[in-house]
Design a protein around this motif. Structure first.
Motif, PDB file in Angstrom:
ATOM      1  N   UNK A 256     -55.590  47.793 121.653  1.00 23.07           N
ATOM      2  CA  UNK A 256     -55.686  49.123 122.255  1.00 23.07           C
ATOM      3  C   UNK A 256     -54.308  49.673 122.600  1.00 23.07           C
ATOM      4  N   UNK A 257     -53.380  48.798 122.971  1.00 22.12           N
ATOM      5  CA  UNK A 257     -52.057  49.234 123.425  1.00 22.12           C
ATOM      6  C   UNK A 257     -50.984  49.163 122.347  1.00 22.12           C
ATOM      7  N   UNK A 258     -51.230  48.385 121.304  1.00 24.02           N
ATOM      8  CA  UNK A 258     -50.225  48.204 120.254  1.00 24.02           C
ATOM      9  C   UNK A 258     -50.047  49.505 119.473  1.00 24.02           C
ATOM     10  N   UNK A 259     -48.816  49.760 119.011  1.00 26.44           N
ATOM     11  CA  UNK A 259     -48.596  50.976 118.213  1.00 26.44           C
ATOM     12  C   UNK A 259     -49.408  50.911 116.915  1.00 26.44           C
ATOM     13  N   UNK A 260     -49.938  52.054 116.533  1.00 30.86           N
ATOM     14  CA  UNK A 260     -50.727  52.134 115.304  1.00 30.86           C
ATOM     15  C   UNK A 260     -49.808  52.037 114.098  1.00 30.86           C
ATOM     16  N   UNK A 261     -50.259  51.271 113.130  1.00 31.56           N
ATOM     17  CA  UNK A 261     -49.499  51.154 111.887  1.00 31.56           C
ATOM     18  C   UNK A 261     -49.967  52.232 110.918  1.00 31.56           C
ATOM     19  N   UNK A 262     -49.080  52.641 110.052  1.00 28.06           N
ATOM     20  CA  UNK A 262     -49.453  53.578 108.992  1.00 28.06           C
ATOM     21  C   UNK A 262     -50.414  52.859 108.050  1.00 28.06           C
ATOM     22  N   UNK A 263     -51.409  53.546 107.537  1.00 29.12           N
ATOM     23  CA  UNK A 263     -52.354  52.878 106.641  1.00 29.12           C
ATOM     24  C   UNK A 263     -51.675  52.459 105.341  1.00 29.12           C
ATOM     25  N   UNK A 264     -52.115  51.345 104.804  1.00 29.84           N
ATOM     26  CA  UNK A 264     -51.598  50.880 103.526  1.00 29.84           C
ATOM     27  C   UNK A 264     -52.150  51.724 102.392  1.00 29.84           C
ATOM     28  N   UNK A 265     -51.583  51.540 101.209  1.00 33.34           N
ATOM     29  CA  UNK A 265     -51.991  52.331 100.048  1.00 33.34           C
ATOM     30  C   UNK A 265     -53.471  52.117  99.716  1.00 33.34           C
ATOM     31  N   UNK A 266     -53.937  50.874  99.807  1.00 33.48           N
ATOM     32  CA  UNK A 266     -55.341  50.588  99.498  1.00 33.48           C
ATOM     33  C   UNK A 266     -56.270  51.255 100.511  1.00 33.48           C
ATOM     34  N   UNK A 267     -55.922  51.163 101.783  1.00 28.52           N
ATOM     35  CA  UNK A 267     -56.760  51.766 102.816  1.00 28.52           C
ATOM     36  C   UNK A 267     -56.795  53.283 102.670  1.00 28.52           C
ATOM     37  N   UNK A 268     -55.644  53.865 102.370  1.00 27.51           N
ATOM     38  CA  UNK A 268     -55.569  55.307 102.190  1.00 27.51           C
ATOM     39  C   UNK A 268     -56.389  55.755 100.979  1.00 27.51           C
ATOM     40  N   UNK A 269     -56.303  55.018  99.875  1.00 27.04           N
ATOM     41  CA  UNK A 269     -57.083  55.350  98.680  1.00 27.04           C
ATOM     42  C   UNK A 269     -58.575  55.264  98.963  1.00 27.04           C
ATOM     43  N   UNK A 270     -58.974  54.255  99.741  1.00 31.76           N
ATOM     44  CA  UNK A 270     -60.389  54.110 100.082  1.00 31.76           C
ATOM     45  C   UNK A 270     -60.875  55.296 100.905  1.00 31.76           C
ATOM     46  N   UNK A 271     -60.134  55.676 101.913  1.00 32.02           N
ATOM     47  CA  UNK A 271     -60.545  56.788 102.765  1.00 32.02           C
ATOM     48  C   UNK A 271     -60.582  58.084 101.963  1.00 32.02           C
ATOM     49  N   UNK A 272     -59.616  58.291 101.082  1.00 32.51           N
ATOM     50  CA  UNK A 272     -59.614  59.498 100.260  1.00 32.51           C
ATOM     51  C   UNK A 272     -60.797  59.519  99.299  1.00 32.51           C
ATOM     52  N   UNK A 273     -61.250  58.342  98.873  1.00 33.85           N
ATOM     53  CA  UNK A 273     -62.404  58.290  97.963  1.00 33.85           C
ATOM     54  C   UNK A 273     -63.679  58.726  98.657  1.00 33.85           C
TER      55      UNK A 273
END
Length: 189
Positions: free
Chosen positions: A47-64
């Motif tokens: 909850x407190x840790x900085x959010x990481x940028x999504x990886x290429x695979x995760x981004x492709x999945x969400x865009x799909x």
């Protein structure tokens, strides 16, 4: 040998800082009987840790999960489905009475239900002309064809085990594929 919870949480934090996968389940397994104590600590850290940028695979999945690219292209040009169907009918010299069939096939293609590799080049040329985009940009990369749902039929009545159902008079044989089917489904031969 019992691993200290602080050590496990520190390992998880270091993996997070390095951008590595966290393997929360594996960390909880290492905690053994004390996993119930470690779980809220991990949750508080995440909850407190900085959010990481999504990886290429995760981004492709969400865009799909977004609208199909052909639909986005048509909407961006403020075209109706019938506008694209008109272009396909004219370019492929399809008879006017086949409009409902062409419309249905186009909507299946646009929605990602119809396999784009089976659609004739002449249909693609018409779609590319209407939408002003390349074929590659109109098909979702790396996504399989969404399988159609299996047909379900409603029975007039239930049959007894061993009883052979007969076809009702309203059921007819499907029409053989025609030239429009071949344009969208590939040559049946």
């Amino acid at each position: 040998m019992m691993v200290e919870l602080d050590t496990l949480l520190d390992e998880l934090a270091r993996r997070h800082a390095r951008g590595e996968p966290l393997d929360v389940e594996g960390t909880l397994l290492k905690a053994g009987d004390r996993a119930d104590e470690l779980a809220p600590l991990i949750e508080a850290f995440l909850e407190r840790a900085p959010r990481r940028a999504p990886g290429a695979e995760a981004l492709a999945y969400v865009q799909s999960l977004d609208d199909p690219p052909m639909l986005r292209a048509r909407v961006a040009k403020a075209l109706r489905v019938d506008d694209v169907v008109d272009v396909i009918l004219a370019a492929c010299e399809i008879r006017p009475d086949a409009r409902p069939m062409v419309r249905r096939y186009y909507q299946q293609l646009e929605g990602g239900v119809l396999d784009p590799s089976r659609v004739a080049a002449s249909v693609w040329d018409a779609i590319i002309e209407a939408l002003g985009r390349s074929r590659a940009s109109l098909t979702a990369p790396g996504l399989g064809v969404t399988p159609s749902a299996a047909p379900m039929y409603r029975a007039d009545r239930l049959f007894e085990p061993g009883e052979t159902p007969t076809l009702s008079a309203s059921m007819t044989e499907p029409e053989p594929p025609d030239d429009v089917d071949a344009l969208f489904l590939g040559d049946p031969s």
